[in-house]
Scaffold this active site. Sequence first.
Site, mmCIF file in Angstrom:
data_model
loop_
_atom_site.group_PDB
_atom_site.id
_atom_site.type_symbol
_atom_site.label_atom_id
_atom_site.label_comp_id
_atom_site.label_asym_id
_atom_site.label_seq_id
_atom_site.Cartn_x
_atom_site.Cartn_y
_atom_site.Cartn_z
ATOM 1 N N CYS A 46 -4.225 0.790 -2.359
ATOM 2 C CA CYS A 46 -4.012 -0.487 -1.672
ATOM 3 C C CYS A 46 -2.915 -1.302 -2.369
ATOM 4 C CB CYS A 46 -5.296 -1.323 -1.700
ATOM 5 S SG CYS A 46 -6.629 -0.691 -0.681
ATOM 6 N N GLU B 190 0.410 5.195 0.616
ATOM 7 C CA GLU B 190 -0.516 6.216 1.125
ATOM 8 C C GLU B 190 -0.087 7.617 0.694
ATOM 9 O OE1 GLU B 190 -1.052 5.409 5.324
ATOM 10 O OE2 GLU B 190 -2.207 3.597 4.848
ATOM 11 N N GLU C 14 -2.970 -4.464 -3.302
ATOM 12 C CA GLU C 14 -3.443 -5.334 -4.383
ATOM 13 C C GLU C 14 -3.560 -4.559 -5.694
ATOM 14 O OE1 GLU C 14 -4.658 -4.848 -1.360
ATOM 15 O OE2 GLU C 14 -5.835 -6.537 -0.644
ATOM 16 N N ASN D 198 0.833 -1.202 0.000
ATOM 17 C CA ASN D 198 0.000 0.000 0.000
ATOM 18 C C ASN D 198 0.866 1.250 0.000
ATOM 19 O OD1 ASN D 198 0.487 -1.011 2.660
ATOM 20 N ND2 ASN D 198 -1.136 0.253 3.517
HETATM 21 N N1 THU Z 1 -5.255 -1.657 2.416
HETATM 22 C C1 THU Z 1 -4.691 -2.450 1.447
HETATM 23 O O1 THU Z 1 -3.552 -2.199 1.004
HETATM 24 N N2 THU Z 1 -5.413 -3.478 0.969
HETATM 25 C C2 THU Z 1 -6.665 -3.805 1.386
HETATM 26 O O2 THU Z 1 -7.314 -4.632 0.766
HETATM 27 C C3 THU Z 1 -7.202 -3.175 2.597
HETATM 28 C C4 THU Z 1 -6.579 -1.892 2.965
HETATM 29 C C5 THU Z 1 -4.505 -0.479 2.891
HETATM 30 C C6 THU Z 1 -5.104 0.835 2.494
HETATM 31 C C7 THU Z 1 -4.555 1.750 3.550
HETATM 32 O O3 THU Z 1 -3.255 2.177 3.151
HETATM 33 C C8 THU Z 1 -4.417 0.860 4.774
HETATM 34 O O4 THU Z 1 -4.459 -0.482 4.297
HETATM 35 C C9 THU Z 1 -5.514 1.056 5.811
HETATM 36 O O5 THU Z 1 -6.773 0.924 5.238
#
Ligand code: THU
Length: 160
Positions: free
Chosen positions: A72, A63, A74, A61
Amino acid sequence: MKKELTLNFDYFTAAAELSDIEKTLFEKAKTAREKAYAPYSDFFVGCAVLLENGEIICGNNQENAAFPSGLCAERTAVFYIGANFPEQKIKKIFIVGGPRIFSEKTPAIPPCGACRQSLMEYETKQHENIEVYFSNLKEEIYKVNAVKDLLPFYFDSTFL
Ligand code: THU
């Protein structure tokens, strides 16, 4: 009329129960997770994606100070694959996520709804199921045989 949907999935309680390629994906997802850029949520997610040609592409992920601009793990991985290996089918995705410091109680984290929808796009495009795995560090591992199993009544291009 009542109807019912049944979900079949595998559940493992140790990585030792996985095949060699599954173990490799798990290890790579954990390593990718450690490189996540998640200063705002402190929630670190990594994934490893197996392509038809045997290549493994990882994502985590990413941000952003403007929160919705982040992405995210994925989608970071599958969009990179869509951009760079558009002809390659995606065979498997292994996801490991959780707070930076895992506790004994941290569950296996499944992909969010937006990631399911994005993964579904590639499953539809390639006419072949993508196996999805998600695990915590305690090696409580879930496996579903297809993205569509995680997204019943999915919307895709066939409706357009
Ligand atoms: N996140 C992911 O990378 N994949 C997911 O399927 C769920 C959430 C990340 C997004 C954000 O950076 C952090 O987790 C908290 O939601």
